[in-house]
Design a protein around this motif. Structure first.
Motif, PDB file in Angstrom:
ATOM      1  N   THR A  27      -4.294   8.013   7.920  1.00  0.00           N
ATOM      2  CA  THR A  27      -5.122   6.908   7.459  1.00  0.00           C
ATOM      3  C   THR A  27      -4.507   5.613   7.964  1.00  0.00           C
ATOM      4  O   THR A  27      -3.662   5.625   8.852  1.00  0.00           O
ATOM      5  CB  THR A  27      -5.276   6.951   5.920  1.00  0.00           C
ATOM      6  N   ASN A  28      -4.926   4.487   7.418  1.00  0.00           N
ATOM      7  CA  ASN A  28      -4.345   3.201   7.800  1.00  0.00           C
ATOM      8  C   ASN A  28      -4.158   2.346   6.554  1.00  0.00           C
ATOM      9  O   ASN A  28      -4.656   2.677   5.478  1.00  0.00           O
ATOM     10  CB  ASN A  28      -5.202   2.504   8.865  1.00  0.00           C
ATOM     11  N   PHE A  29      -3.437   1.253   6.715  1.00  0.00           N
ATOM     12  CA  PHE A  29      -3.092   0.415   5.570  1.00  0.00           C
ATOM     13  C   PHE A  29      -4.322  -0.206   4.914  1.00  0.00           C
ATOM     14  O   PHE A  29      -4.383  -0.327   3.696  1.00  0.00           O
ATOM     15  CB  PHE A  29      -2.108  -0.683   5.979  1.00  0.00           C
ATOM     16  N   ARG A  34      -7.858  -0.531   0.241  1.00  0.00           N
ATOM     17  CA  ARG A  34      -9.216  -0.471  -0.316  1.00  0.00           C
ATOM     18  C   ARG A  34      -9.314   0.589  -1.408  1.00  0.00           C
ATOM     19  O   ARG A  34      -9.813   0.345  -2.494  1.00  0.00           O
ATOM     20  CB  ARG A  34     -10.233  -0.169   0.793  1.00  0.00           C
ATOM     21  N   ALA A  35      -8.791   1.784  -1.120  1.00  0.00           N
ATOM     22  CA  ALA A  35      -8.864   2.877  -2.096  1.00  0.00           C
ATOM     23  C   ALA A  35      -8.043   2.581  -3.350  1.00  0.00           C
ATOM     24  O   ALA A  35      -8.382   3.054  -4.436  1.00  0.00           O
ATOM     25  CB  ALA A  35      -8.382   4.177  -1.458  1.00  0.00           C
ATOM     26  N   ALA A  36      -6.987   1.775  -3.195  1.00  0.00           N
ATOM     27  CA  ALA A  36      -6.147   1.419  -4.338  1.00  0.00           C
ATOM     28  C   ALA A  36      -6.690   0.208  -5.095  1.00  0.00           C
ATOM     29  O   ALA A  36      -6.151  -0.173  -6.132  1.00  0.00           O
ATOM     30  CB  ALA A  36      -4.720   1.132  -3.872  1.00  0.00           C
ATOM     31  N   GLY A  37      -7.761  -0.393  -4.576  1.00  0.00           N
ATOM     32  CA  GLY A  37      -8.332  -1.566  -5.238  1.00  0.00           C
ATOM     33  C   GLY A  37      -7.534  -2.834  -4.977  1.00  0.00           C
ATOM     34  O   GLY A  37      -7.579  -3.771  -5.772  1.00  0.00           O
ATOM     35  N   LEU A  38      -6.831  -2.865  -3.853  1.00  0.00           N
ATOM     36  CA  LEU A  38      -6.030  -4.036  -3.493  1.00  0.00           C
ATOM     37  C   LEU A  38      -6.723  -4.799  -2.366  1.00  0.00           C
ATOM     38  O   LEU A  38      -7.644  -4.290  -1.737  1.00  0.00           O
ATOM     39  CB  LEU A  38      -4.639  -3.595  -3.045  1.00  0.00           C
ATOM     40  N   SER A  39      -6.234  -6.004  -2.109  1.00  0.00           N
ATOM     41  CA  SER A  39      -6.803  -6.763  -1.002  1.00  0.00           C
ATOM     42  C   SER A  39      -6.566  -6.026   0.303  1.00  0.00           C
ATOM     43  O   SER A  39      -5.638  -5.224   0.424  1.00  0.00           O
ATOM     44  CB  SER A  39      -6.191  -8.169  -0.934  1.00  0.00           C
ATOM     45  N   ARG A  40      -7.384  -6.304   1.281  1.00  0.00           N
ATOM     46  CA  ARG A  40      -7.371  -5.570   2.547  1.00  0.00           C
ATOM     47  C   ARG A  40      -6.007  -5.564   3.223  1.00  0.00           C
ATOM     48  O   ARG A  40      -5.599  -4.567   3.813  1.00  0.00           O
ATOM     49  CB  ARG A  40      -8.424  -6.157   3.466  1.00  0.00           C
ATOM     50  N   LEU A  53       5.256  -6.013  -3.630  1.00  0.00           N
ATOM     51  CA  LEU A  53       4.200  -5.438  -4.460  1.00  0.00           C
ATOM     52  C   LEU A  53       4.729  -5.226  -5.866  1.00  0.00           C
ATOM     53  O   LEU A  53       5.909  -4.922  -6.049  1.00  0.00           O
ATOM     54  CB  LEU A  53       3.746  -4.079  -3.906  1.00  0.00           C
ATOM     55  N   SER A  54       3.862  -5.354  -6.833  1.00  0.00           N
ATOM     56  CA  SER A  54       4.245  -5.046  -8.207  1.00  0.00           C
ATOM     57  C   SER A  54       4.378  -3.534  -8.365  1.00  0.00           C
ATOM     58  O   SER A  54       3.861  -2.756  -7.552  1.00  0.00           O
ATOM     59  CB  SER A  54       3.183  -5.565  -9.185  1.00  0.00           C
ATOM     60  N   TYR A  55       5.050  -3.134  -9.422  1.00  0.00           N
ATOM     61  CA  TYR A  55       5.194  -1.709  -9.706  1.00  0.00           C
ATOM     62  C   TYR A  55       3.814  -1.071  -9.905  1.00  0.00           C
ATOM     63  O   TYR A  55       3.550   0.023  -9.404  1.00  0.00           O
ATOM     64  CB  TYR A  55       6.076  -1.507 -10.938  1.00  0.00           C
ATOM     65  N   ALA A  56       2.948  -1.771 -10.589  1.00  0.00           N
ATOM     66  CA  ALA A  56       1.597  -1.242 -10.828  1.00  0.00           C
ATOM     67  C   ALA A  56       0.863  -0.999  -9.511  1.00  0.00           C
ATOM     68  O   ALA A  56       0.196   0.030  -9.339  1.00  0.00           O
ATOM     69  CB  ALA A  56       0.804  -2.203 -11.706  1.00  0.00           C
ATOM     70  N   ASN A  57       1.006  -1.914  -8.564  1.00  0.00           N
ATOM     71  CA  ASN A  57       0.349  -1.730  -7.266  1.00  0.00           C
ATOM     72  C   ASN A  57       1.009  -0.628  -6.454  1.00  0.00           C
ATOM     73  O   ASN A  57       0.340   0.087  -5.707  1.00  0.00           O
ATOM     74  CB  ASN A  57       0.311  -3.047  -6.489  1.00  0.00           C
ATOM     75  N   CYS A  62       0.727   4.948  -4.370  1.00  0.00           N
ATOM     76  CA  CYS A  62       1.217   6.333  -4.439  1.00  0.00           C
ATOM     77  C   CYS A  62       0.105   7.283  -4.855  1.00  0.00           C
ATOM     78  O   CYS A  62       0.007   8.395  -4.329  1.00  0.00           O
ATOM     79  CB  CYS A  62       2.407   6.428  -5.393  1.00  0.00           C
ATOM     80  N   ASP A  63      -0.737   6.859  -5.788  1.00  0.00           N
ATOM     81  CA  ASP A  63      -1.870   7.692  -6.200  1.00  0.00           C
ATOM     82  C   ASP A  63      -2.812   7.945  -5.031  1.00  0.00           C
ATOM     83  O   ASP A  63      -3.254   9.079  -4.804  1.00  0.00           O
ATOM     84  CB  ASP A  63      -2.638   7.047  -7.351  1.00  0.00           C
ATOM     85  N   VAL A  64      -3.119   6.914  -4.276  1.00  0.00           N
ATOM     86  CA  VAL A  64      -4.016   7.056  -3.130  1.00  0.00           C
ATOM     87  C   VAL A  64      -3.407   7.978  -2.083  1.00  0.00           C
ATOM     88  O   VAL A  64      -4.087   8.841  -1.517  1.00  0.00           O
ATOM     89  CB  VAL A  64      -4.343   5.669  -2.515  1.00  0.00           C
TER      90      VAL A  64
END
Length: 110
Positions: A27-29, A34-40, A53-57, A62-64
């Motif tokens: 995949t790519n960054f 996008r899949a993690a709900g973060l900015s592009r 990055l925050s721990y939450a991000n 990691c989930d993605v």
């Protein structure tokens, strides 16, 4: 090593491991962000040492990527073999995991 130096080393290891995980997942960054709900650009800027990055991000990433966050700070923690092993371990019941650990201990004593 000073605590801040160790922290920076751990962040660099996490950056490297995320790069590896992205490559292993083919995949790519941008897609990961996008899949993690973060900015592009969030993931690509992190791995290129421009942001943190925050721990939450980190957890979202990691989930993605389907990797345990505990592997991020381990040098060479993200490899195809480790990820396959982690998936296999996750599928084992508690009883089967205990049996496997017992077998490993017996074999390592031989």
């Amino acid at each position: 090593m000073e605590p801040m130096d160790q922290f920076n080393l751990n962040i660099d290891i996490a950056r490297r491991n995320i790069r590896i995980a992205v490559a292993l997942r083919d995949t790519n960054f941008s897609e990961v962000a996008r899949a993690a709900g973060l900015s592009r650009n969030a993931v690509s800027q992190f791995v290129s040492k421009r942001t943190t990055l925050s721990y939450a991000n980190m957890l979202k990433i990691c989930d993605v990527l389907d990797i345990p966050i505990g592997l991020l700070n381990i040098e060479d923690g993200v490899t195809e073999g480790r990820l396959r092993l982690q998936k296999a371990l996750d599928r084992l019941s508690t009883e089967k995991l205990a049996e496997a650990l017992k077998d490993i201990n017996i074999q390592s004593e031989d």
